[in-house]
Scaffold this motif. Structure first.
Motif, mmCIF file in Angstrom:
data_model
loop_
_atom_site.group_PDB
_atom_site.id
_atom_site.type_symbol
_atom_site.label_atom_id
_atom_site.label_comp_id
_atom_site.label_asym_id
_atom_site.label_seq_id
_atom_site.Cartn_x
_atom_site.Cartn_y
_atom_site.Cartn_z
ATOM 1 N N ARG A 287 0.919 -1.262 -0.235
ATOM 2 C CA ARG A 287 -0.098 0.022 0.358
ATOM 3 C C ARG A 287 0.762 1.339 0.517
ATOM 4 N NH1 ARG A 287 -4.932 -1.893 1.621
ATOM 5 N NH2 ARG A 287 -5.313 -3.205 2.901
ATOM 6 N N ARG A 288 0.842 2.344 -0.792
ATOM 7 C CA ARG A 288 1.123 3.243 -0.409
ATOM 8 C C ARG A 288 0.320 3.900 -1.245
ATOM 9 N NH1 ARG A 288 7.222 3.369 -4.092
ATOM 10 N NH2 ARG A 288 8.210 1.491 -3.031
ATOM 11 N N LYS A 289 -0.177 5.018 -0.461
ATOM 12 C CA LYS A 289 -1.256 6.289 0.251
ATOM 13 C C LYS A 289 -2.399 5.633 -0.906
ATOM 14 C CE LYS A 289 1.836 10.023 -0.304
ATOM 15 N NZ LYS A 289 2.310 10.926 -1.188
ATOM 16 N N THR A 290 -2.910 5.858 -1.821
ATOM 17 C CA THR A 290 -4.292 5.634 -2.088
ATOM 18 C C THR A 290 -4.382 3.891 -3.611
ATOM 19 O OG1 THR A 290 -4.426 6.894 -4.174
ATOM 20 C CG2 THR A 290 -5.002 7.584 -2.228
ATOM 21 N N LEU A 291 -2.586 3.881 -3.503
ATOM 22 C CA LEU A 291 -2.397 3.145 -4.061
ATOM 23 C C LEU A 291 -2.429 1.671 -3.638
ATOM 24 C CD1 LEU A 291 -1.544 2.207 -7.597
ATOM 25 C CD2 LEU A 291 1.137 2.595 -6.403
ATOM 26 N N LEU A 292 -2.985 0.484 -4.286
ATOM 27 C CA LEU A 292 -2.827 -0.541 -3.963
ATOM 28 C C LEU A 292 -2.257 -1.773 -4.837
ATOM 29 C CD1 LEU A 292 -3.444 -3.146 -1.690
ATOM 30 C CD2 LEU A 292 -5.590 -2.898 -2.607
ATOM 31 N N ILE A 293 -0.938 -2.212 -4.405
ATOM 32 C CA ILE A 293 -0.625 -3.009 -5.688
ATOM 33 C C ILE A 293 -0.387 -4.525 -5.068
ATOM 34 C CG2 ILE A 293 1.201 -3.934 -6.651
ATOM 35 C CD1 ILE A 293 2.310 -0.998 -6.411
ATOM 36 N N VAL A 294 -1.282 -5.476 -5.523
ATOM 37 C CA VAL A 294 -1.388 -7.262 -5.120
ATOM 38 C C VAL A 294 -0.636 -8.362 -5.834
ATOM 39 C CG1 VAL A 294 -3.413 -9.154 -4.527
ATOM 40 C CG2 VAL A 294 -3.391 -7.002 -4.110
ATOM 41 N N THR A 295 0.114 -8.934 -5.607
ATOM 42 C CA THR A 295 1.314 -10.108 -6.546
ATOM 43 C C THR A 295 0.870 -10.557 -5.703
ATOM 44 O OG1 THR A 295 3.319 -10.666 -7.284
ATOM 45 C CG2 THR A 295 3.257 -9.314 -5.703
ATOM 46 N N SER A 296 2.062 -12.394 -6.350
ATOM 47 C CA SER A 296 1.766 -13.348 -6.107
ATOM 48 C C SER A 296 3.566 -13.831 -4.957
ATOM 49 C CB SER A 296 1.835 -14.123 -6.767
ATOM 50 O OG SER A 296 0.162 -14.172 -7.143
ATOM 51 N N ALA A 297 3.615 -14.441 -3.852
ATOM 52 C CA ALA A 297 4.749 -14.524 -3.602
ATOM 53 C C ALA A 297 4.283 -16.174 -3.134
ATOM 54 C CB ALA A 297 5.214 -13.547 -2.388
ATOM 55 N N ILE A 298 6.074 -16.749 -2.134
ATOM 56 C CA ILE A 298 5.674 -18.296 -1.461
ATOM 57 C C ILE A 298 6.016 -17.526 -0.310
ATOM 58 C CG2 ILE A 298 6.636 -20.138 -1.558
ATOM 59 C CD1 ILE A 298 6.937 -20.255 -4.913
ATOM 60 N N SER A 299 5.667 -18.043 0.584
ATOM 61 C CA SER A 299 6.075 -17.664 2.028
ATOM 62 C C SER A 299 6.979 -18.891 2.597
ATOM 63 C CB SER A 299 5.029 -18.557 3.213
ATOM 64 O OG SER A 299 5.627 -18.345 4.357
#
Length: 334
Positions: A287-299
């Motif tokens: 999250r950056r202010k009003t910007l939301l970025i969603v991506t995939s990752a491996i724990s």
């Protein structure tokens, strides 16, 4: 003239006060002696006598024949120190007679009848074991506050013989029960408000609580259910470990180690069920202010709620750290 007279009175006043004090102390015996003729006064000292306090008084060892006023005064004549409680002391006959005759106001020629030997015994009392135990129980009820306990051992280091009087027991502030159930109490013994002794009481205490045990062999990583455990009452001082006592404590928990049948369930052997497992595909949120970025990752490790874990961004291949927010979701914190 008046000023000289005033100074003269001030000079004489201390001597006047001293003379008055002497008159007050001697007057009762002297007055009593004048009331009673020496032939009317007779003292009969007993061979064996029982006294109560730390001092011996004439009225405790002799029958006094005299006028009521003189008798009351003679009874209060102090003859010396009493023996210790329960002990016997022999009085010197000649010294006793001489002491009585030397008292101010005792009529000359008073008849004093004494036996060959005079014995004085100090009255005493013993404090029973149950009296100490009642005070110990009062102390323990304050320590354990409603929990059931058993006093399995009790040892009282007391002399057992004390002066006559009202008994009061006071527990010292350094009294305690240690982690193994060993009891140590320091107790003051007061008789009529005076401290006569300080004793040490030792013992062993058992406190019984419900704990959970394994119904069967359980494996590391296994989630615990109510059917996996049973309850039993045990002395917590025999366990010396952090045992679990309620089903709420095992709810949503897994084992960190293997357990055998009938082993105690320890809180140190439990852990929360992770929201994210190592190697699991998760959503990585930034999250950056009003910007939301969603991506995939491996724990890269197991993750628990509100815990920082390492994850690998599938797109970039970079390892970043994020906060576990919910099931399969990690948020990057800048």
């Amino acid at each position: 003239m008046n000023r000289f007279f005033l100074k003269y009175l001030m000079f004489l006043s201390p001597f006047a006060c001293l003379a008055m004090g002497v008159w007050i102390s001697v007057c009762p015996l002297a007055a009593a002696a004048e009331i009673s003729d020496s032939h009317d006064v007779k003292l009969v000292v007993a061979e064996t006598n029982l006294v109560l306090g730390p001092k011996i008084f004439l009225g405790e060892v002799a029958q006094i024949q005299a006028s009521p006023f003189l008798k009351e005064v003679l009874q209060k004549i102090e003859l010396g120190n009493s023996p210790k409680p329960g002990k016997i002391k022999q009085l010197n006959k000649k010294r006793l007679v001489s002491l009585i005759r030397s008292q101010p106001g005792v009529p000359e020629g008073v008849l004093i009848d004494t036996p060959k030997k005079i014995y004085v015994k100090r009255a005493s009392q013993q404090i029973e074991q149950q009296v100490f135990q009642a005070q110990v129980d009062l102390f323990l009820s304050g320590v354990f506050k409603g929990k059931k306990y058993d006093l399995t051992q009790l040892k009282v280091d007391a002399t057992g013989v004390y002066p006559q009087g009202d008994v009061e027991l006071a527990v010292g502030s350094k009294s305690s029960v240690d982690k193994r159930g060993n009891l140590t109490i320091f107790m003051d013994i007061l008789i009529d408000g005076n401290r006569e002794d300080r004793i040490r009481i030792s013992g062993k205490v058992a406190v019984y609580e419900t704990i959970l045990c394994a119904v069967r062999d359980l494996s590391k990583g296994e989630r615990l259910l109510e059917t996996d455990v049973y309850s039993v009452r045990k002395n917590i001082f025999d366990l010396r470990t952090d045992v679990v006592g309620t089903y709420q404590e095992i709810d949503k928990k897994i084992l960190k180690t293997n357990l055998k049948k009938d082993d105690y369930i320890k809180s140190s052997c439990l852990q929360e069920i992770p929201l994210i497992h190592k190697g699991e595909l998760i959503s990585l949120v930034a999250r950056r202010k009003t910007l939301l970025i969603v991506t995939s990752a491996i724990s890269k490790e197991d993750g628990y709620a509100d815990q920082m874990i390492r994850v690998e961004n599938i797109g970039s291949g970079k390892i970043v750290r994020g906060l576990v927010k919910e099931r399969s979701t990690v948020e990057v914190i800048y």
